[in-house]
Enzyme design. Structure first.
Site, PDB file in Angstrom:
ATOM      1  CG  ASP A  24    -144.164 -69.696   1.639  1.00  0.00           C
ATOM      2  OD1 ASP A  24    -144.538 -70.828   1.302  1.00  0.00           O
ATOM      3  OD2 ASP A  24    -143.302 -69.512   2.514  1.00  0.00           O
ATOM      4  CE  LYS A 129    -142.325 -72.753   2.558  1.00  0.00           C
ATOM      5  NZ  LYS A 129    -142.093 -71.701   3.522  1.00  0.00           N
ATOM      6  CB  CYS A 162    -139.882 -68.977   2.211  1.00  0.00           C
ATOM      7  SG  CYS A 162    -140.328 -68.856   3.956  1.00  0.00           S
TER       8      CYS A 162
HETATM    9  C1  C5J Z   1    -141.390 -66.281   3.660  1.00  0.00           C
HETATM   10  C2  C5J Z   1    -141.053 -65.052   5.711  1.00  0.00           C
HETATM   11  N1  C5J Z   1    -142.324 -66.955   3.009  1.00  0.00           N
HETATM   12  N2  C5J Z   1    -140.476 -64.024   5.108  1.00  0.00           N
HETATM   13  N3  C5J Z   1    -141.562 -66.085   5.001  1.00  0.00           N
HETATM   14  O1  C5J Z   1    -140.418 -65.828   3.097  1.00  0.00           O
HETATM   15  O2  C5J Z   1    -141.167 -65.048   6.909  1.00  0.00           O
END
Ligand code: C5J
Length: 225
Positions: A24, A129, A162
């Site tokens: 991400d 995802k 994540c």
């Molecule tokens: C991720 C989030 N990618 N913090 N998402 O960690 O909402």
């Protein structure tokens, strides 16, 4: 076998069955006006992970080892975004709302893209995802099985959300997981430190962590990179 100086003890992996998974590294988590900032977070912390993640990507590309990127995002009709997720907290903009980089966290919108520095190259795998974990409602398990992956090197954001969720999912599925310490960040430095600690506690209950330098050294010694 390649051996990396790691915590809680050395991490060994076979180069024929390793893959990098970058979680991400999206504009919505890293740049102003995205999901991260709309939730009230200080996004400046994210900057620290960009350079090390880029270096890690370059190492894997030079070695010819598989690279997988994930993106947390949702369908335009929000059919894969449970109300419990959309309505959580008190953000200034919610998932699906119009923001300065398009609709927040919606697949195909500019904000949901990976930042330019870490963008996927041709031939690299990109997994979209809807959840925090990379395995939930995605083809990641099948992809790794087709690649013959046994060991995963992880990077990306955010460490305790994540990244940690994906690492725990992978650990439960039998993968040996190594998180590169400088190539991950949290909006909360204390959460990053706690996550690294809890991953490697109890003899590596979730996996290993190592510095980028230790990983680089181990690969350079065996691959002449
Ligand atoms: C991720 C989030 N990618 N913090 N998402 O960690 O909402």
């Amino acid at each position: 076998m390649i051996t990396v100086e790691a915590q809680p003890f050395a991490f060994g992996f076979d180069p024929v069955s390793v893959a990098l998974i970058v979680i991400d590294m999206q504009r919505d988590f890293i740049e102003p006006g995205g999901f991260g900032e709309t939730l009230g977070n200080d996004i400046s912390h994210m900057q620290r992970a960009i350079g090390p993640t880029k270096t890690l990507l370059e190492l894997f590309r030079a070695a010819g080892w598989p690279v997988i990127h994930t993106r947390e995002n949702h369908a335009a009709d929000l059919g894969d975004c449970p109300p419990a997720k959309r309505e959580r907290g008190n953000p200034s903009l919610r998932i699906g709302d119009d923001g300065p980089m398009g609709r927040i966290l919606i697949r195909g919108e500019p904000g949901a893209e990976i930042i330019a520095e870490c963008a996927a190259r041709e031939g690299e795998i990109v997994i979209d995802k809807p959840g925090k974990g990379g395995f939930y409602a995605t083809p990641l398990a099948d992809t790794l099985s087709q690649l013959g992956t046994k060991s995963l090197v992880l990077a990306g954001v955010t460490t305790e959300v994540c990244v940690q969720t994906t690492m725990r999912e992978a650990n439960d599925r039998g993968f040996e997981c190594l998180l590169i310490e400088e190539a991950t960040e949290s909006y909360f430095p204390a959460f990053k430190a706690a996550t690294l600690d809890m991953i490697r506690a109890q003899g590596g209950i979730v996996g290993w962590t190592a510095s980028l330098d230790a990983f680089h050294r181990a690969v350079r010694n065996t691959q002449q990179i």
